[in-house]
Write a protein that holds these residues in place. Structure first.
Motif, PDB file in Angstrom:
ATOM      1  N   THR A 117      16.344  45.766 -31.246  1.00 36.47           N
ATOM      2  CA  THR A 117      15.216  46.384 -30.542  1.00 36.47           C
ATOM      3  C   THR A 117      15.695  47.127 -29.299  1.00 36.47           C
ATOM      4  OG1 THR A 117      13.694  44.677 -31.325  1.00 36.47           O
ATOM      5  CG2 THR A 117      13.019  45.935 -29.385  1.00 36.47           C
ATOM      6  N   ASP A 121      15.769  51.455 -27.958  1.00 39.86           N
ATOM      7  CA  ASP A 121      15.133  51.928 -26.731  1.00 39.86           C
ATOM      8  C   ASP A 121      15.926  53.112 -26.188  1.00 39.86           C
ATOM      9  OD1 ASP A 121      13.989  52.318 -24.247  1.00 39.86           O
ATOM     10  OD2 ASP A 121      13.829  50.183 -23.808  1.00 39.86           O
ATOM     11  N   HIS A 123      15.952  54.279 -23.252  1.00 38.94           N
ATOM     12  CA  HIS A 123      16.411  54.089 -21.873  1.00 38.94           C
ATOM     13  C   HIS A 123      17.772  53.408 -21.862  1.00 38.94           C
ATOM     14  CE1 HIS A 123      11.996  54.413 -21.524  1.00 38.94           C
ATOM     15  NE2 HIS A 123      12.276  55.052 -20.404  1.00 38.94           N
TER      16      HIS A 123
END
Length: 264
Positions: A117, A121, A123
């Motif tokens: 996960t 992302d 970021h």
């Protein structure tokens, strides 16, 4: 259709296949505007023999920038950083992004699902920043440590090419960690294509760095790949597109460091 791109129908079957794979690999691994409108649909796994060729293109561009910087009497470290920046621009930072995402996922993930996960992302976290700084710093330091511009150029070319020949090895021997994503969509390359890609990388290593460095790098790159795949298997139960980028970056660093011990 541009005149400098021959039609597949006009080429012998074997040559046409190599040409197709090279174009698909260059189109995916770089930002060069390679036309594929006339090309048969080809999964990325079927184009892995073109990976080291794409790396060769990237490496030559980096070596050219390094040489140009030295023409203007720029400090060696500055020339090395400019060469690395030019290669990152040419690839869109594809592998650097993969390295950062992999470091964030493996460093911050509590378990397999959490790590995957995090890796999705967009970021960047502290682990990713640290990994990028270390990777860029090690590459720049190794290139600038070479005493002659010719040696630095050869090391850049060898590292960019051979490091991309390691990616097919991981794609073949480590299954995708997800049921979707780049690792799954790319597919699994055939063993013969994997070894042919490796042969291209080794040939470039031999021509650029010599016999001693090539023999040493065969052992080191094999060890690095096996250990990293083992770790990915334990943490993620497979590979992803991000981890393939991390593999490339790690292999490139290994090659450049070895070059500093072999070349003048």
């Amino acid at each position: 259709m541009p005149a400098d791109f021959p039609r597949f129908a006009d080429m012998p079957e074997g040559l046409a296949r190599w040409w197709l794979e090279t174009r698909v690999a260059v189109a995916f691994l770089t930002r060069l505007p390679v036309p594929l409108a006339d090309a048969p649909q080809t999964p990325l796994a079927q184009a892995v023999r073109g990976f080291p060729v794409a790396g060769l293109v990237v490496g030559i561009s980096g070596a050219a920038v390094f040489a140009l910087a030295e023409v203007f009497a720029l400090p060696t470290l500055v020339a090395a950083l400019l060469a690395i920046a030019s290669m990152a621009l040419l690839t869109g930072g594809l592998h650097e992004d993969g390295l950062a995402d992999t470091a964030d996922g493996l460093g911050g993930g509590r378990d397999r699902e959490h790590a995957l996960t995090i890796m999705r992302d967009s970021h960047i976290g502290s682990y990713g920043v640290i990994a990028l700084v270390l990777a860029l710093g090690l590459r720049a330091a190794a290139i600038s440590a070479l005493a002659y511009s010719e040696a630095a150029g050869l090391a850049i070319i060898a590292a960019a090419c051979a490091s991309r020949s390691v990616i097919p090895f991981v794609m073949h021997y480590l299954p995708p960690a997800r049921t979707d994503g780049l690792g799954q969509a790319a597919g699994i390359p055939e063993q013969r294509a994997v070894f042919e890609a490796a042969a291209i990388g080794l040939l470039v290593l031999l021509l650029c760095l010599g016999v001693l460095a090539t023999l040493l790098l065969i052992a080191l790159l094999a060890l690095f790949s096996v250990l990293f795949m083992r770790y990915l298997h334990l943490r993620l139960e497979g590979q992803t597109g991000d981890t393939l980028g991390a593999v490339q970056q790690g292999a490139e660093i290994v090659i450049l460091i070895v070059a500093t011990t072999i070349l003048p």
